[in-house]
Every structure is written in structure tokens, then in C-alpha cells.
Design a protein around this motif. Structure first.
Motif, mmCIF file in Angstrom:
data_model
loop_
_atom_site.group_PDB
_atom_site.id
_atom_site.type_symbol
_atom_site.label_atom_id
_atom_site.label_comp_id
_atom_site.label_asym_id
_atom_site.label_seq_id
_atom_site.Cartn_x
_atom_site.Cartn_y
_atom_site.Cartn_z
ATOM 1 N N LYS A 86 8.869 70.562 37.329
ATOM 2 C CA LYS A 86 9.300 71.694 36.499
ATOM 3 C C LYS A 86 10.797 71.643 36.163
ATOM 4 N N VAL A 87 11.484 70.602 36.601
ATOM 5 C CA VAL A 87 12.885 70.440 36.199
ATOM 6 C C VAL A 87 12.908 69.732 34.846
ATOM 7 N N ALA A 88 13.276 70.500 33.818
ATOM 8 C CA ALA A 88 13.204 70.012 32.449
ATOM 9 C C ALA A 88 14.470 69.301 31.999
ATOM 10 N N ALA A 89 15.572 69.475 32.746
ATOM 11 C CA ALA A 89 16.850 68.897 32.306
ATOM 12 C C ALA A 89 17.846 68.884 33.453
ATOM 13 N N ILE A 90 18.919 68.130 33.247
ATOM 14 C CA ILE A 90 20.067 68.171 34.145
ATOM 15 C C ILE A 90 21.139 69.007 33.446
ATOM 16 N N GLY A 91 21.557 70.084 34.105
ATOM 17 C CA GLY A 91 22.554 70.970 33.502
ATOM 18 C C GLY A 91 22.717 72.240 34.325
ATOM 19 N N GLU A 92 23.781 73.047 34.109
ATOM 20 C CA GLU A 92 24.654 72.643 33.058
ATOM 21 C C GLU A 92 25.783 71.805 33.611
ATOM 22 N N ILE A 93 26.150 70.813 32.816
ATOM 23 C CA ILE A 93 27.185 69.871 33.214
ATOM 24 C C ILE A 93 28.152 69.712 32.036
ATOM 25 N N GLY A 94 29.355 69.266 32.324
ATOM 26 C CA GLY A 94 30.287 69.083 31.219
ATOM 27 C C GLY A 94 31.729 69.246 31.646
ATOM 28 N N LEU A 95 32.535 69.715 30.690
ATOM 29 C CA LEU A 95 33.972 69.865 30.916
ATOM 30 C C LEU A 95 34.431 71.236 30.447
ATOM 31 N N ASP A 96 35.266 71.871 31.251
ATOM 32 C CA ASP A 96 35.850 73.154 30.855
ATOM 33 C C ASP A 96 37.352 73.086 31.080
ATOM 34 N N TYR A 97 38.074 72.751 30.001
ATOM 35 C CA TYR A 97 39.528 72.645 30.087
ATOM 36 C C TYR A 97 40.176 73.949 29.615
ATOM 37 N N PHE A 98 39.346 74.990 29.473
ATOM 38 C CA PHE A 98 39.883 76.308 29.131
ATOM 39 C C PHE A 98 40.299 77.032 30.407
ATOM 40 N N ARG A 99 39.360 77.093 31.353
ATOM 41 C CA ARG A 99 39.676 77.782 32.601
ATOM 42 C C ARG A 99 40.207 76.823 33.670
ATOM 43 N N ASN A 100 39.849 75.550 33.556
ATOM 44 C CA ASN A 100 40.356 74.543 34.506
ATOM 45 C C ASN A 100 40.227 74.978 35.963
ATOM 46 N N LEU A 196 18.252 72.587 15.871
ATOM 47 C CA LEU A 196 18.683 73.894 16.372
ATOM 48 C C LEU A 196 17.864 74.361 17.562
ATOM 49 N N MET A 197 18.537 74.959 18.533
ATOM 50 C CA MET A 197 17.825 75.656 19.596
ATOM 51 C C MET A 197 18.510 76.992 19.887
ATOM 52 N N LEU A 198 17.761 77.863 20.564
ATOM 53 C CA LEU A 198 18.224 79.229 20.824
ATOM 54 C C LEU A 198 18.408 79.450 22.319
ATOM 55 N N GLU A 199 19.357 80.290 22.665
ATOM 56 C CA GLU A 199 19.580 80.628 24.075
ATOM 57 C C GLU A 199 20.300 81.965 24.156
ATOM 58 N N THR A 200 20.295 82.536 25.369
ATOM 59 C CA THR A 200 21.088 83.761 25.576
ATOM 60 C C THR A 200 22.260 83.551 26.530
ATOM 61 N N THR A 242 12.474 76.284 15.898
ATOM 62 C CA THR A 242 13.302 76.187 17.108
ATOM 63 C C THR A 242 12.428 76.093 18.361
ATOM 64 N N THR A 243 11.256 76.726 18.327
ATOM 65 C CA THR A 243 10.331 76.630 19.466
ATOM 66 C C THR A 243 9.798 75.210 19.584
ATOM 67 N N GLU A 244 9.423 74.618 18.465
ATOM 68 C CA GLU A 244 8.962 73.216 18.479
ATOM 69 C C GLU A 244 10.065 72.292 18.994
ATOM 70 N N ASN A 245 11.290 72.527 18.527
ATOM 71 C CA ASN A 245 12.417 71.711 18.996
ATOM 72 C C ASN A 245 12.550 71.791 20.515
ATOM 73 N N ALA A 246 12.479 73.014 21.030
ATOM 74 C CA ALA A 246 12.654 73.204 22.485
ATOM 75 C C ALA A 246 11.504 72.557 23.256
ATOM 76 N N PHE A 247 10.273 72.710 22.753
ATOM 77 C CA PHE A 247 9.117 72.089 23.431
ATOM 78 C C PHE A 247 9.262 70.567 23.470
ATOM 79 N N LEU A 252 8.225 70.742 27.290
ATOM 80 C CA LEU A 252 7.572 71.932 27.855
ATOM 81 C C LEU A 252 6.082 71.871 27.596
ATOM 82 N N LYS A 253 5.338 72.646 28.378
ATOM 83 C CA LYS A 253 3.884 72.724 28.174
ATOM 84 C C LYS A 253 3.514 74.155 27.878
#
Ligand code: NI
Length: 253
Positions: A86-100, A196-200, A242-247, A252-253
């Protein structure tokens, strides 16, 4: 049907009413959720939510804010969790040089290590990039091929085009509804529908009119409405694509 591809329902803001919020979102057509880990603890909690609810999937990872405390043991634990179906991805990962909040060299090291994990497991990555777009891009480019989504996109048109050229997906939150987000709306308008994908990003970034309050996955509809308006298409069409993109992206199933 909608997919909230990035929320944090394990966070304490939902301790009092987590199950109700999940049911409420489901009853409003938000039929798949990706609960995204930000550190080891929330990655474990994400997997627990995914085990409890059939329609919830998990992402496991360590946010750049927590890169300073990332050890070999953290990596081993994340790698162990990541093998869960059920692990669909690795995240969230990345860089934040705003708050550092962590040293930049540690942020880069952890980002690269977790991209390596994603590649070894053939899973996509959910990328957080703030005030670091050129550095983020440099790392992503050096580790291609990659299946990536840029979460809570906040970059400029140049960064957008570079991400699109690399085949990445672009995901927007309710921040595209903010009064001062005119240039972000113009950028969003330029994203092809098939990327495109959607998130909150719940509990963060509630829509305009509800700012200062807790966000929840039902508000992914607000993102869909705004993007349909910007792309000048029917809401049902925007939702379907966007739902098709996310699936497809998250398998996803
Ligand atoms: Ni997030």
C-alpha cells in the motif's frame, strides 16, 4: 470521483475526529487518499492508516526539514516500510531552502538517498521544493529516469517547463485560490491536463475564505473547481482526467 494525492491525516490536528473526516471526504467523492509521511514516525502512521482503510494509500519519506536527524537506521526503517504494497510512493522528499530547518548539505544527501530507494523499488517520488528549484532540478536531472510529482507547485514558468520536459507531474493545492496567487494561477493554466494532479496538503493551506482554519481532504473539490475554471473545461472532465492521472501515476486500485 476525486483523489487527494497529498494529505497528512495522521497529524495531531486530526486526533479528535480523524475517522469522521475520512468518512466525510469519502461521502463527498474523495474516494482515494494518499497519506504522506514527513518523517519516520508519520511514515509509520501513514502505513497504519493505509492498513486500516482500503481507499487510503501511504507515501513514506523524510521531509527536508528533518534531514539533520536522518541516520542509517532511519533509512533502513523507511526502506522496510516502503516494501508494503500500500506504499504508493516515496515522499515527501526534497529541498526547503526557505526555512532551512536542516543544513542544506544534509537535505541534499537525504533527498538523493531516498530517490535511490524509490528507484530500487520502482516507485514514484513526491517532491517538496521551496526556494530551491534550481537545486532540486539539478538533483532530479542527475538521477533520471524518474517518475516524479512536484507537490504544492509554487515555482515559476521556467521551472514548470523544465519539469514538464522531464516528464514530471504537477500538483496544486488550495493555495491557487488565494487572492494574491494570480501568477500561480497563470502558471497552473499552462500545465497540460495529462500532467495535472490535485491535493490538499491537509491540515495545511485551507482555501481562500477558510484561511487560518484546518484544511481537510474534502476541499480537494475546491482545487478541482479552480483548475476547471482556469483550464476552461467542465468540472466533470477535470475530475476524470486528474483521477486517471493519479491512478496511473501511483498505481492505485
Ligand atoms: Ni505535505
Amino acid at each position: 470521483m476525486l483523489v487527494d494525492t497529498h494529505c497528512h491525516l495522521d497529524f495531531p490536528q486530526f486526533d479528535a475526529d480523524r475517522d469522521e473526516i475520512i468518512k466525510e471526504a469519502h461521502s463527498r467523492g474523495v474516494n482515494r487518499l494518499i497519506n504522506v509521511g514527513a518523517d519516520l514516525k508519520s511514515s509509520i502512521a501513514s502505513c497504519a492508516l493505509a492498513a486500516k482503510y482500503e481507499h487510503i494509500y501511504a507515501a513514506v519519506g523524510v521531509h527536508p526539514h528533518d534531514a539533520d536527524s536522518f541516520t542509517n537506521e532511519t533509512f533502513e526503517e523507511i526502506a522496510r516500510l516502503a516494501k508494503n504494497a500500500k506504499v504508493a510512493a516515496i515522499g515527501e522528499i526534497g529541498l526547503d531552502y526557505f526555512r532551512n530547518l536542516s543544513a542544506q548539505e544534509n537535505q541534499e544527501r537525504v533527498f538523493k538517498q531516498l530517490i535511490g530507494l524509490a528507484k530500487s523499488l520502482n516507485k514514484p517520488i513526491i517532491v517538496h521544493s521551496r526556494n530551491a528549484d534550481n537545486f532540486t532540478l539539478e538533483i532530479l536531472k542527475s538521477l533520471m529516469p524518474l517518475k516524479a510529482v512536484i507537490h504544492c507547485f509554487s515555482g515559476d514558468d521556467i521551472f514548470l517547463q523544465q519539469c514538464l520536459d522531464l516528464g514530471f507531474y504537477i500538483s496544486f493545492t488550495c493555495n491557487i485560490t488565494y487572492l494574491k496567487a494570480e501568477s500561480l494561477r497563470l502558471t497552473a493554466k499552462a500545465v497540460p491536463l495529462d500532467r495535472l494532479m490535485l491535493e490538499t496538503d491537509s491540515p495545511y493551506l485551507p482555501p481562500e475564505g477558510k484561511r487560518g482554519r484546518r484544511n481537510d481532504p474534502a476541499n480537494v473539490k475546491t482545487v478541482a473547481l479552480k483548475l476547471a475554471e482556469l483550464k476552461d473545461i467542465e468540472l466533470s472532465e477535470l475530475e476524470k482526467i486528474t483521477t486517471e492521472n493519479a491512478f496511473n501515476f501511483f498505481k492505485l486500485k
